[in-house]
Design a protein around this motif. Structure first.
Motif, PDB file in Angstrom:
ATOM      1  N   UNK A   1      -7.207  11.604  -1.969  1.00  0.00           N
ATOM      2  CA  UNK A   1      -5.432  12.189  -1.972  1.00  0.00           C
ATOM      3  C   UNK A   1      -5.656  13.050  -3.192  1.00  0.00           C
ATOM      4  N   UNK A   2      -6.248  12.572  -4.161  1.00  0.00           N
ATOM      5  CA  UNK A   2      -6.170  13.615  -5.361  1.00  0.00           C
ATOM      6  C   UNK A   2      -7.353  14.372  -6.181  1.00  0.00           C
ATOM      7  N   UNK A   3      -8.352  14.195  -5.741  1.00  0.00           N
ATOM      8  CA  UNK A   3      -9.576  14.955  -6.415  1.00  0.00           C
ATOM      9  C   UNK A   3     -10.069  14.314  -7.557  1.00  0.00           C
ATOM     10  N   UNK A   4      -9.545  13.224  -7.871  1.00  0.00           N
ATOM     11  CA  UNK A   4     -10.244  12.522  -8.993  1.00  0.00           C
ATOM     12  C   UNK A   4     -11.621  11.690  -8.520  1.00  0.00           C
TER      13      UNK A   4
ATOM     14  N   UNK B   1       0.841  -1.244  -0.052  1.00  0.00           N
ATOM     15  CA  UNK B   1      -0.085  -0.245   0.097  1.00  0.00           C
ATOM     16  C   UNK B   1       0.843   1.419   0.032  1.00  0.00           C
ATOM     17  N   UNK B   2       2.136   1.375   0.695  1.00  0.00           N
ATOM     18  CA  UNK B   2       3.036   2.318   0.711  1.00  0.00           C
ATOM     19  C   UNK B   2       3.275   2.767  -0.770  1.00  0.00           C
ATOM     20  N   UNK B   3       3.763   1.762  -1.240  1.00  0.00           N
ATOM     21  CA  UNK B   3       4.360   1.740  -2.455  1.00  0.00           C
ATOM     22  C   UNK B   3       3.191   2.343  -3.629  1.00  0.00           C
ATOM     23  N   UNK B   4       1.990   1.863  -3.451  1.00  0.00           N
ATOM     24  CA  UNK B   4       1.029   1.960  -4.428  1.00  0.00           C
ATOM     25  C   UNK B   4       0.533   3.454  -4.258  1.00  0.00           C
ATOM     26  N   UNK B   5       0.577   3.980  -2.860  1.00  0.00           N
ATOM     27  CA  UNK B   5       0.042   5.465  -2.738  1.00  0.00           C
ATOM     28  C   UNK B   5       1.251   6.287  -3.431  1.00  0.00           C
ATOM     29  N   UNK B   6       2.447   5.833  -2.926  1.00  0.00           N
ATOM     30  CA  UNK B   6       3.485   6.779  -3.367  1.00  0.00           C
ATOM     31  C   UNK B   6       3.632   6.978  -5.079  1.00  0.00           C
ATOM     32  N   UNK B   7       3.301   5.774  -5.818  1.00  0.00           N
ATOM     33  CA  UNK B   7       3.284   5.752  -7.203  1.00  0.00           C
ATOM     34  C   UNK B   7       2.120   6.383  -7.732  1.00  0.00           C
ATOM     35  N   UNK B   8       0.845   6.156  -7.152  1.00  0.00           N
ATOM     36  CA  UNK B   8      -0.425   6.442  -7.864  1.00  0.00           C
ATOM     37  C   UNK B   8      -1.041   7.711  -7.541  1.00  0.00           C
ATOM     38  N   UNK B   9      -0.763   8.332  -6.366  1.00  0.00           N
ATOM     39  CA  UNK B   9      -1.286   9.518  -5.979  1.00  0.00           C
ATOM     40  C   UNK B   9      -0.771  10.813  -6.699  1.00  0.00           C
ATOM     41  N   UNK B  10       0.533  10.854  -6.966  1.00  0.00           N
ATOM     42  CA  UNK B  10       1.193  11.965  -7.858  1.00  0.00           C
ATOM     43  C   UNK B  10       0.872  11.780  -9.135  1.00  0.00           C
TER      44      UNK B  10
END
Length: 340
Positions: A115-118, A72-81
């Motif tokens: 986290x993204x507004x999408x 999950x940490x890697x997922x958020x680090x990649x997908x959110x930005x």
């Protein structure tokens, strides 16, 4: 009370008068057509610029028992930005096509959307392609009606014990002659549509036999082709077949946009424009923000490259709006679409 409001209450962000205002004010979507997102229903008019076939994340290729497990940490680090970048490019909403037993995780989608507004719209249904690798074993044993009852319950009550409801039905056919299980799942999808009004988005590709079978079953159950999306239709070389199917009311999804097929997509869209059928097109990338934990399979080419190419070929901003804003609303409008 929504999870977001509970959170704000717990951390003391709202005073009591503010909370009373929230709960006593008129419902802003009362009486409007809505569509469910992972963070609650929104007026369908608020979808905006929409990508209708992407995977925020999936573990396609892993065993069914592992598909819901993510770093999950890697997922958020990649997908959110990345989704924030898409937001800056004008993307408002994404239909996430990762199904149950294939990596769907409502909690992770909620966090990413927050986290993204999408705006993220999830699905119900089972994925029948990949040699049936992601169909749960019980689906072979029960009837189409029993399967549909599971999907209907997700729409009526929520997914996986949450209040999140699906905004469409995701299904898939393998290549070649339609199998018994793929056909059963499609019938279950029709039964679900008749109870919920959810649109069927069906991975079909260049498989004319599967197209014929799906159209035949829709007709048998008196459901209009307007309730059906031909997913991965960009793989079809016979553009006349796509045009003919669109004329029947079906939605044609060109959802594999990448840097290598801008010309192909442009030429196809020019043909649809010439036949006054732009109102039946959906565009997307079939991207993946976290494919088995690997690098992003991009979904930014449409705003960055395809739309400029279309404008250079004489498409108007109104026509782009038709494809990217109006068509998704019309395709996924939640209403039972019976034959006329």
């Amino acid at each position: 009370m929504s999870n977001n409001i509970w959170h704000l209450l717990i951390i003391g962000r709202f005073t009591l008068p503010a909370l009373l205002f929230i709960f006593l004010r008129p419902n802003p979507i009362l009486g409007q057509e809505t569509i469910p997102t992972v963070n609650g229903s929104i007026p369908i008019e608020h979808l905006g610029f929409t990508l209708t076939h992407e995977h925020i994340m999936s573990n396609f290729g892993k065993d069914q028992s592992e598909t819901s497990l993510y770093n999950e940490d890697a997922l958020f680090e990649q997908v959110v930005p990345y989704l924030k970048k898409l937001k800056s490019l004008g993307v408002n909403s994404i239909f996430d096509c990762t199904t149950a037993y294939f990596g769907r995780r409502i909690d992770l989608l909620q966090h990413i959307s927050d986290s993204t507004g999408i705006q993220l719209i999830t699905n119900t249904g089972f994925y029948g392609a990949a040699n049936d690798r992601y169909i749960p074993p019980f689906a072979y044993e029960v009837s189409a009606k029993k399967i549909s009852e599971i999907w209907i319950a997700e729409f009526q009550k929520g997914i996986d014990g949450t209040e999140v409801k699906p905004g469409f039905i995701k299904l898939a056919f393998d290549e070649g002659a339609p199998s018994e299980i793929d056909t059963k799942l499609f019938v279950a999808g029709i039964l679900t549509h008749l109870k919920t009004g959810l649109t069927l988005a069906v991975h079909t590709g260049d498989n004319p036999e599967a197209v014929d079978q799906q159209l035949k079953l829709l007709k048998k159950h008196k459901v209009s082709p307007r309730a059906w999306v031909w997913v991965h239709a960009h793989k079809v070389g016979d553009i006349d077949r796509l045009l003919k199917t669109a004329e029947q009311g079906a939605w044609i999804s060109l959802d594999g946009a990448n840097t290598s097929n801008i010309v192909q997509f442009t030429e196809t869209l020019v043909r649809f424009k010439s036949q006054n059928l732009l109102h039946k097109i959906l565009l997307s990338h079939d991207g993946n923000g976290f494919p088995r934990g690997g690098e992003i399979r991009q979904f930014e080419i449409i705003p960055k490259a395809l739309i400029p190419a279309l404008l250079a070929h004489g498409f108007t901003k109104k026509e782009i709006d038709q494809i990217m804003v109006q068509n998704p609303k019309n395709a996924f409008r939640i209403t039972v679409k019976k034959t006329d």
